[in-house]
Scaffold this active site. Structure first.
Site, short mmCIF file in Angstrom:
data_model
loop_
_atom_site.label_atom_id
_atom_site.label_comp_id
_atom_site.label_asym_id
_atom_site.label_seq_id
_atom_site.Cartn_x
_atom_site.Cartn_y
_atom_site.Cartn_z
N GLU A 33 -4.23 -3.75 -17.05
CA GLU A 33 -3.13 -4.40 -16.32
C GLU A 33 -2.90 -5.83 -16.78
O GLU A 33 -1.76 -6.26 -16.93
CB GLU A 33 -3.41 -4.39 -14.81
CG GLU A 33 -3.11 -3.06 -14.12
CD GLU A 33 -4.20 -2.02 -14.30
OE1 GLU A 33 -5.23 -2.32 -14.96
OE2 GLU A 33 -4.04 -0.89 -13.79
N HIS A 37 -7.59 0.77 -1.98
CA HIS A 37 -6.29 1.33 -2.32
C HIS A 37 -5.30 1.23 -1.17
O HIS A 37 -4.24 1.87 -1.20
CB HIS A 37 -6.42 2.81 -2.72
CG HIS A 37 -7.05 3.02 -4.05
ND1 HIS A 37 -8.39 2.85 -4.27
CD2 HIS A 37 -6.52 3.36 -5.25
CE1 HIS A 37 -8.66 3.10 -5.55
NE2 HIS A 37 -7.54 3.40 -6.16
#
Ligand SMILES: Cc1ncc(C[n+]2csc(CCOP(=O)(O)OP(=O)(O)O)c2C)c(N)n1
Lengths: 327, 344
Positions: free
Chosen positions: A60, A129
């Site tokens: 990322e 998450h």
């Protein structure tokens, strides 16, 4: 006007903008051959080829930075984070580079980039998450932060975000992808920084964005049975914030409940509350109420997960408090 | 082999211990090639000295990282570029900016925090940017700029514009994720970037052996199937030639290269660092290989008359004196709201 899903709306927005401007490309994990982890980029590889729909490895920070560098020299990247939880390993690129370069270069370089992907709690995926990070990004000058609640807003705002010359953090509701809404056909743009009244009402103002708009609409429906008319104000973009629209509504209703799915401490709702008290002090008939998630990492068990997040009954209770009614 | 002490048995980074080549033969060159390179290196040296002086007078604030001792790297490498090519650098970037074409006036005025600085006093020493010369910035987060350089190279590949991007960083940056991810994506996508590690033996006060298990940074290329090179950085012509090979590779095949240049900074990490982690002797040994002295001697060897060299040196002195005066006389910076969000 067609009723389409939030997912489809985002897909249309990207396709239309990519047809319009050859400098726009999508880069992220699983965006191409897999058609997107949440299928938002469904079919786009076939249409635009590997040159413009770019599957990135798990890096990322690397691909967010590649987007920033490419934007610096004239491309218009759309960087997809599989979820915004993973943007945390790229936050250096977003905060220290994307948000700073326009200022550091005294306007010589600007960064037309969209960082997009789902954010906010999902369902039973645990603490890493399931979190709402919009307050992190809304804190940073040099960024715009967009959080659409409906398919129509998602499409119109994403198109605008792609054409914007600044870095835009575009956080999609992870549990909203299947939600549907009437979406106007064609090239309809929604300006960043303009809120929207999702339900008109005269008794109390509810301010909410992304998924919490839906929770507030459900709460409003329930309260209407008791004759309480809620106005649901959806700022749609947190930075810049449409303070005027919120102030206008609270000036009319005299009461305000701010509902967010993020954590309470330094949550964006605190900034909204500050703006409301500053501009509406004379109009307020009751203290501003906030409804937030509990101040804990998200638990896994369904019952606990529900307990931690704002539910319709929490909003109803806050509205009643603000109206000095018995719960 | 000289070691620091019995408890720290690693060899200290003297030239004998860390230089790559054994033979010290100078590269064939001409006065026409070397003259301008020497001039640039000297201008950078004088500019750095001028900023050190201004810093000690309180006219420059914040962090000031000087590149004195390493001038041959940025000058030689940049000389291998075309005008349209991009350079991305760290906070130790005044020399890189100058070599890319940013004026000493614009750089010094920026260090002074003046309105006439290349970024209007908004960036300072660590954040030089200049669009006109495709200098894509000085960055203060170690390693965070490596993906940016890969991104500029990505854009060149996307548009097939045949430009090459040079990215400079220290060996200390080779331990952070930004470097690892930038390197790996540049290799995977074959981006036309040359990643140049200026190994000056120290990351602040940390010698190479205390930050890297394998001290040869260029070996990281191997795991990515990327071309690599590693050489001494005190001969500016050599730097130019070796970087030119990597630039050529990037321009014609799109392939990136990881290059490690062995060098040494003569001053502390920044102005506040007295450099107590190394001995005077170590520094003196390196100063004997000063890239400027070497180039000057070489210029005489290849036939540049002493008088011409002196004239060039006078010219540099005048240029930097003018730049200092320009910085001193310039109006203060006065704008901080304008460049947060681009309107329209
Ligand atoms: C991410 C990050 N961590 C720490 C620092 C503080 N810092 C600035 S320079 C530096 C040393 C870097 O050494 P190296 O990469 O070898 O470059 P050099 O300074 O020798 O040119 C450190 C630790 C920083 N700027 N960024």
């Amino acid at each position: 006007m067609a009723v389409i899903s939030y997912r489809e709306a985002l897909n249309q927005a990207m396709r239309e903008e990519m047809e319009r401007d050859a400098n726009v490309f999508v880069m992220g994990e699983e965006v191409g051959h897999y058609n997107g982890a949440y299928k938002v980029t469904q079919g786009m590889l076939q249409r635009f080829s590997e040159r413009r729909i770019i599957d990135a490895p798990i890096a990322e920070m690397g691909f967010a930075g590649i987007g920033v560098g490419a934007a610096m020299v004239g491309l218009r990247p759309i960087i997809e984070f599989m979820t915004f939880n993973f943007s945390l390993v790229a936050i250096d690129q977003i905060v220290n580079n994307a948000a700073k370069i326009y200022q550091m270069s005294a306007g010589q370089f600007h960064i037309p980039i969209v960082f997009r992907g789902p954010g906010g709690p999902a369902v039973q995926v645990g603490s890493q998450h399931s979190q709402s990070l919009e307050s992190f990004y809304a804190h940073v000058p040099g960024l715009k932060v967009v959080m659409p609640s409906t398919a129509a807003d998602a499409k119109g705002l994403l198109k605008t975000a792609i054409r914007d010359d600044n870095p835009v953090v575009f956080i999609e509701g992870e549990t909203l992808y299947n939600s549907t809404w009437e979406v106007p056909d064609g090239d309809v743009l929604i300006p960043i920084g303009k809120g929207d009244i999702k339900r008109a009402g005269s008794d109390i103002t509810l301010v909410a964005w992304s998924k919490m708009v839906w929770t507030c609409l459900d709460a409003a429906k329930e309260l209407a049975k008791d004759g309480i008319e809620c106005e649901v104000v959806d700022p749609r973009t947190l930075r810049p914030l449409d303070v005027d629209l919120i102030v206008e509504s609270v000036t009319k209703t005299g009461r305000c409940v701010i509902v967010e799915i993020g954590w309470p401490v330094a949550g964006f709702g605190a900034e909204v509350a500050y703006q409301v008290q500053k501009h509406c002090l004379d109009a307020l008939d009751a203290p501003i109420e906030r409804v937030t998630s509990e101040d804990v990492p998200m638990p896994y068990a369904k019952n606990l997960e529900d307990e931690v997040q704002p539910q319709v009954h929490d909003v109803v209770a806050a509205v009643k408090r603000a109206l000095y009614l018995e719960a | 082999m000289v070691t620091a002490s019995a408890s720290d048995p690693k060899p200290v980074p003297t030239p004998d211990n860390v230089r790559v080549e054994d033979d010290d033969q100078p590269i064939a060159t001409t006065a026409a090639e070397l003259g301008p390179l020497y001039r640039q290196m000297l201008a950078i040296r004088r500019m750095e000295e001028a900023s050190a002086k201004a810093y000690s007078q309180g006219k420059i604030g914040g962090f000031l990282h000087l590149i004195i001792g390493q001038e041959a790297v940025c000058v030689g490498a940049t000389a291998a570029l075309e005008k349209d090519d991009y350079v991305v650098a760290t906070y130790r970037e005044h020399g890189h900016a100058y070599a890319k074409g940013v004026s000493a006036r614009a750089i010094l005025a920026e260090l002074y925090g003046k309105k006439t600085g290349c970024v209007k006093g908004l960036g300072g020493s660590m954040h030089i940017f200049d669009k006109a010369t495709n200098f894509l910035g000085g960055y203060g987060i170690v390693g965070g700029h490596v993906p940016i350089a890969a991104g500029a190279a990505f854009a060149s590949k996307y548009r097939d514009d045949k430009r090459v991007t040079l990215c400079f960083f220290g060996e200390g940056a080779s331990t952070i994720g930004g470097f690892a991810e930038g390197l790996s994506l540049a290799a995977l996508w074959k981006l036309p970037v040359v990643l140049i590690c200026e190994n000056n033996q120290y990351s602040m006060g940390t010698p190479v052996y205390r930050s890297l298990a394998v001290e040869d940074v260029s070996l990281r290329a191997v795991a990515h199937g990327m071309a690599r090179d590693r050489f001494d950085g005190d001969d500016v012509v050599k730097v130019k030639q070796r970087i030119a090979e990597a630039v050529e590779r990037a321009r014609t095949t799109g392939e990136p290269t990881l290059v490690e240049v062995v060098t040494y900074r003569f001053r502390g990490h920044s102005m506040s660092d007295p450099g107590l982690y190394r001995t005077k002797d170590e520094v003196e040994e390196w100063k004997r290989r000063d890239p400027l002295n070497r180039s000057r001697a070489r210029l005489l060897e290849v036939g540049m008359p002493e008088a011409d060299i002196v004239a060039l040196e006078d010219d540099v002195r005048a240029e930097i004196e003018d730049a200092v005066k320009f910085a001193e006389d310039s109006p203060a910076a006065d704008e901080y709201k304008k460049y947060v969000i681009k309107e329209g």
